[in-house]
Design a protein around this motif. Structure first.
Motif, PDB file in Angstrom:
ATOM      1  N   ASP A   1      43.859 -15.402  -3.524  1.00 31.45           N
ATOM      2  CA  ASP A   1      45.181 -15.982  -3.744  1.00 31.45           C
ATOM      3  C   ASP A   1      45.866 -16.077  -2.380  1.00 31.45           C
ATOM      4  OD1 ASP A   1      47.394 -16.846  -5.580  1.00 31.45           O
ATOM      5  OD2 ASP A   1      48.378 -15.127  -4.652  1.00 31.45           O
ATOM      6  N   LEU A   2      46.011 -17.296  -1.889  1.00 36.20           N
ATOM      7  CA  LEU A   2      46.515 -17.508  -0.538  1.00 36.20           C
ATOM      8  C   LEU A   2      48.030 -17.357  -0.474  1.00 36.20           C
ATOM      9  CD1 LEU A   2      44.422 -20.657   0.467  1.00 36.20           C
ATOM     10  CD2 LEU A   2      43.924 -18.271   0.982  1.00 36.20           C
ATOM     11  N   GLY A   3      48.503 -16.810   0.622  1.00 39.29           N
ATOM     12  CA  GLY A   3      49.927 -16.709   0.905  1.00 39.29           C
ATOM     13  C   GLY A   3      50.184 -17.019   2.363  1.00 39.29           C
TER      14      GLY A   3
ATOM     15  N   SER B   1      50.138 -12.843   3.557  1.00 39.80           N
ATOM     16  CA  SER B   1      49.237 -11.895   2.900  1.00 39.80           C
ATOM     17  C   SER B   1      48.285 -12.634   1.974  1.00 39.80           C
ATOM     18  CB  SER B   1      50.037 -10.847   2.106  1.00 39.80           C
ATOM     19  OG  SER B   1      50.810 -11.477   1.096  1.00 39.80           O
ATOM     20  N   PHE B   2      47.103 -12.029   1.765  1.00 42.80           N
ATOM     21  CA  PHE B   2      46.059 -12.630   0.938  1.00 42.80           C
ATOM     22  C   PHE B   2      45.549 -11.569  -0.027  1.00 42.80           C
ATOM     23  CE2 PHE B   2      46.261 -14.720   4.974  1.00 42.80           C
ATOM     24  CZ  PHE B   2      46.117 -16.073   4.697  1.00 42.80           C
ATOM     25  N   HIS B   3      45.435 -11.934  -1.300  1.00 39.28           N
ATOM     26  CA  HIS B   3      44.963 -11.010  -2.327  1.00 39.28           C
ATOM     27  C   HIS B   3      43.567 -11.440  -2.765  1.00 39.28           C
ATOM     28  CE1 HIS B   3      49.296 -10.353  -2.303  1.00 39.28           C
ATOM     29  NE2 HIS B   3      49.090  -9.205  -2.925  1.00 39.28           N
TER      30      HIS B   3
ATOM     31  N   ALA C   1      43.462 -25.188  -3.896  1.00 39.75           N
ATOM     32  CA  ALA C   1      43.646 -26.218  -2.877  1.00 39.75           C
ATOM     33  C   ALA C   1      45.132 -26.359  -2.577  1.00 39.75           C
ATOM     34  CB  ALA C   1      43.065 -27.548  -3.359  1.00 39.75           C
ATOM     35  N   CYS C   2      45.606 -25.559  -1.629  1.00 38.38           N
ATOM     36  CA  CYS C   2      47.027 -25.557  -1.279  1.00 38.38           C
ATOM     37  C   CYS C   2      47.154 -25.522   0.237  1.00 38.38           C
ATOM     38  CB  CYS C   2      47.737 -24.369  -1.922  1.00 38.38           C
ATOM     39  SG  CYS C   2      47.054 -22.776  -1.469  1.00 38.38           S
ATOM     40  N   ALA C   3      48.363 -25.288   0.728  1.00 37.84           N
ATOM     41  CA  ALA C   3      48.602 -25.293   2.171  1.00 37.84           C
ATOM     42  C   ALA C   3      47.757 -24.225   2.869  1.00 37.84           C
ATOM     43  CB  ALA C   3      50.090 -25.059   2.446  1.00 37.84           C
TER      44      ALA C   3
ATOM     45  N   ALA D   1      44.548 -23.970   2.877  1.00 40.05           N
ATOM     46  CA  ALA D   1      43.265 -23.682   2.238  1.00 40.05           C
ATOM     47  C   ALA D   1      42.104 -24.364   2.964  1.00 40.05           C
ATOM     48  CB  ALA D   1      43.298 -24.116   0.773  1.00 40.05           C
ATOM     49  N   HIS D   2      42.318 -25.569   3.463  1.00 42.78           N
ATOM     50  CA  HIS D   2      41.228 -26.297   4.117  1.00 42.78           C
ATOM     51  C   HIS D   2      40.822 -25.614   5.419  1.00 42.78           C
ATOM     52  CE1 HIS D   2      41.454 -29.735   1.346  1.00 42.78           C
ATOM     53  NE2 HIS D   2      42.759 -29.530   1.358  1.00 42.78           N
ATOM     54  N   TRP D   3      41.808 -25.085   6.161  1.00 41.92           N
ATOM     55  CA  TRP D   3      41.482 -24.364   7.396  1.00 41.92           C
ATOM     56  C   TRP D   3      40.696 -23.101   7.087  1.00 41.92           C
ATOM     57  CZ3 TRP D   3      42.856 -19.449   9.115  1.00 41.92           C
ATOM     58  CH2 TRP D   3      42.545 -19.163  10.452  1.00 41.92           C
ATOM     59  N   VAL D   4      41.132 -22.344   6.078  1.00 44.45           N
ATOM     60  CA  VAL D   4      40.417 -21.123   5.702  1.00 44.45           C
ATOM     61  C   VAL D   4      39.010 -21.462   5.234  1.00 44.45           C
ATOM     62  CG1 VAL D   4      40.401 -19.162   4.106  1.00 44.45           C
ATOM     63  CG2 VAL D   4      42.560 -19.932   5.100  1.00 44.45           C
ATOM     64  N   ALA D   5      38.857 -22.560   4.484  1.00 42.99           N
ATOM     65  CA  ALA D   5      37.535 -22.948   3.991  1.00 42.99           C
ATOM     66  C   ALA D   5      36.588 -23.257   5.156  1.00 42.99           C
ATOM     67  CB  ALA D   5      37.662 -24.159   3.069  1.00 42.99           C
ATOM     68  N   ARG D   6      37.096 -23.925   6.174  1.00 40.97           N
ATOM     69  CA  ARG D   6      36.237 -24.226   7.333  1.00 40.97           C
ATOM     70  C   ARG D   6      35.829 -22.951   8.067  1.00 40.97           C
ATOM     71  NH1 ARG D   6      40.110 -28.412   8.151  1.00 40.97           N
ATOM     72  NH2 ARG D   6      41.029 -27.243   9.885  1.00 40.97           N
ATOM     73  N   ARG D   7      36.751 -22.010   8.203  1.00 40.32           N
ATOM     74  CA  ARG D   7      36.427 -20.752   8.880  1.00 40.32           C
ATOM     75  C   ARG D   7      35.426 -19.931   8.068  1.00 40.32           C
ATOM     76  NH1 ARG D   7      39.864 -19.269  13.005  1.00 40.32           N
ATOM     77  NH2 ARG D   7      38.240 -17.702  13.350  1.00 40.32           N
ATOM     78  N   LEU D   8      35.572 -19.928   6.757  1.00 42.37           N
ATOM     79  CA  LEU D   8      34.632 -19.183   5.907  1.00 42.37           C
ATOM     80  C   LEU D   8      33.247 -19.812   5.939  1.00 42.37           C
ATOM     81  CD1 LEU D   8      36.865 -18.385   2.800  1.00 42.37           C
ATOM     82  CD2 LEU D   8      36.190 -16.838   4.639  1.00 42.37           C
ATOM     83  N   ALA D   9      33.194 -21.140   5.977  1.00 45.10           N
ATOM     84  CA  ALA D   9      31.894 -21.814   6.072  1.00 45.10           C
ATOM     85  C   ALA D   9      31.197 -21.454   7.381  1.00 45.10           C
ATOM     86  CB  ALA D   9      32.086 -23.324   5.953  1.00 45.10           C
ATOM     87  N   ALA D  10      31.974 -21.293   8.448  1.00 42.22           N
ATOM     88  CA  ALA D  10      31.390 -20.896   9.728  1.00 42.22           C
ATOM     89  C   ALA D  10      30.828 -19.483   9.678  1.00 42.22           C
ATOM     90  CB  ALA D  10      32.443 -21.007  10.838  1.00 42.22           C
ATOM     91  N   LEU D  11      31.368 -18.638   8.782  1.00 46.04           N
ATOM     92  CA  LEU D  11      30.867 -17.272   8.623  1.00 46.04           C
ATOM     93  C   LEU D  11      29.644 -17.202   7.713  1.00 46.04           C
ATOM     94  CD1 LEU D  11      34.245 -15.318   8.225  1.00 46.04           C
ATOM     95  CD2 LEU D  11      32.777 -15.431  10.255  1.00 46.04           C
ATOM     96  N   GLY D  12      29.241 -18.326   7.119  1.00 42.08           N
ATOM     97  CA  GLY D  12      28.066 -18.352   6.260  1.00 42.08           C
ATOM     98  C   GLY D  12      28.376 -18.327   4.779  1.00 42.08           C
ATOM     99  N   HIS D  13      29.647 -18.263   4.405  1.00 44.15           N
ATOM    100  CA  HIS D  13      30.010 -18.267   2.988  1.00 44.15           C
ATOM    101  C   HIS D  13      30.050 -19.690   2.441  1.00 44.15           C
ATOM    102  CE1 HIS D  13      30.974 -14.009   3.035  1.00 44.15           C
ATOM    103  NE2 HIS D  13      31.745 -14.191   4.100  1.00 44.15           N
TER     104      HIS D  13
END
Length: 353
Positions: free
Chosen positions: A10-12, A15-17, A54-56, A58-70
């Motif tokens: 849950d993005l904030g 903070s992130f839950h 898919a909110c504010a 989220a796309h940046w976090v998704a790219r960073r997570l993909a770089a980590l292998g997720h």
């Protein structure tokens, strides 16, 4: 020890839950992390599927997570809400994201790359500037009307405002100062809009797929860039109809008792892109008599049987489908010659307005 296979976040802003679960759906852990802790924590987790709304941001976090292998996936917030259990809080929202992502029929949003996000930012800035320019124009018209001066509609008269004021020397000095200030603001906004459109055109020149979208009749640089943002990897949509449906350009269905009923267009998805496509369709219809290809024949035939508003929506649907086919199949737009004496079958459903 349970192995984490799915994590809902849950993005904030600060903070992130996190709610993590295993393959059986059992909770493994729940954590609240700050922005600086998030990526460090997930870097130590074995590769798994991470899902967010898919909110504010989220796309940046998704790219960073993909770089980590997720495997990063985004889901529309409207599909998450039905799965919230109990009272609403951030951990329950993260769990609901996991529940929604576990459904085999769930539809996901493809993360955008940096170029797409930059184009999207330029579009939003342009829309805001256009609204401000329209507001300044309306204020000038309204203030003059209060003093008995009615100007023709449109922004062109604003550029000739000094000449208009010279014809009415009896206007209060302070009102003239206010009008001049609004005209200067209008000029500044007009220059900014031109600059943003120049930036959009420059980005289009650097993107080969967007250049192919410009080959579609009626599609200009603004609509082509908006289509490029929305489509991304066009193969995320299974067919051209799925893309048109995602834009709300297909009839809304209300069927019961085995009796199908089609209503007006559903108006789902990106309303700005839908508006742009309908505007492109209307511009194309203004000169449809000069088109001798199959598209012109189809539109002219449809105009004899349907209202122009219905035809505009149907043509916008067709333009969206053509755009999907060009990007999904890597082809160029080809205009088929019209076949006289034959009615070309309509490949789109005709909505009722």
């Amino acid at each position: 020890m349970n192995v984490v296979t799915l994590i809902g976040i849950d993005l904030g802003k600060h903070s992130f839950h996190l709610h993590a679960q295993d393959a059986a759906g059992r909770m493994v852990f729940r954590k609240k992390l700050t922005r600086s802790q998030l990526l460090a924590q997930l870097a130590n987790v074995p590769a798994c599927t991470v899902v967010m709304e898919a909110c504010a941001g989220a796309h940046w976090v998704a790219r960073r997570l993909a770089a980590l292998g997720h495997t990063a996936r985004l889901i529309s917030p409207q599909f998450v809400k039905p799965f919230v259990q109990g009272n609403k809080n951030d951990f329950n929202d993260a769990q609901a994201i996991c529940e929604a992502a576990s459904r085999p029929s769930m539809r996901f949003v493809t993360p955008r790359n940096e170029a797409q996000q930059t184009l999207s930012a330029l579009h939003r800035v342009r829309e805001g500037l256009v609204r401000q320019r329209t507001a300044a124009t309306n204020q000038i018209h309204a203030f003059l009307l209060e003093f008995g001066i009615s100007l023709p509609k449109g922004p062109a008269i604003i550029k000739r405002l000094p000449a208009v004021l010279a014809l009415h020397p009896d206007l209060p000095v302070r009102l003239v100062a206010v009008l001049e200030r609004l005209r200067a603001h209008f000029t500044y906004l007009d220059e900014q809009i031109t600059e943003v459109e120049r930036e959009l055109a420059q980005q289009l020149k650097e993107d080969e797929s967007s250049q192919r979208l410009l080959e579609i009749p009626g599609i200009g640089p603004i609509t082509a860039s908006a289509l490029s943002i929305e489509l991304g990897d066009a193969r995320q949509f299974g067919s051209s109809r799925q893309f048109a449906a995602s834009l709300g350009l297909v009839p809304r269905q209300y069927s019961t008792g085995g009796k199908p009923t089609l209503l007006g267009i559903s108006k789902r998805g990106d309303k700005n892109l839908r508006r742009l496509l309908v505007q492109c369709a209307r511009v194309l219809m203004l000169r449809i008599d000069k088109r001798e290809d199959s598209l012109g024949l189809w539109v002219r035939d449809l105009l004899t049987r349907r209202h122009s508003n219905v035809v505009a929506c149907a043509l916008a649907n067709k333009l969206a489908r053509i755009a999907w086919a060009i990007l999904a199949k890597g082809t160029h737009y080809q205009s088929d010659p019209a076949v006289s004496g034959k009615r070309r079958p309509c490949p789109v459903l005709i909505p009722f307005l």
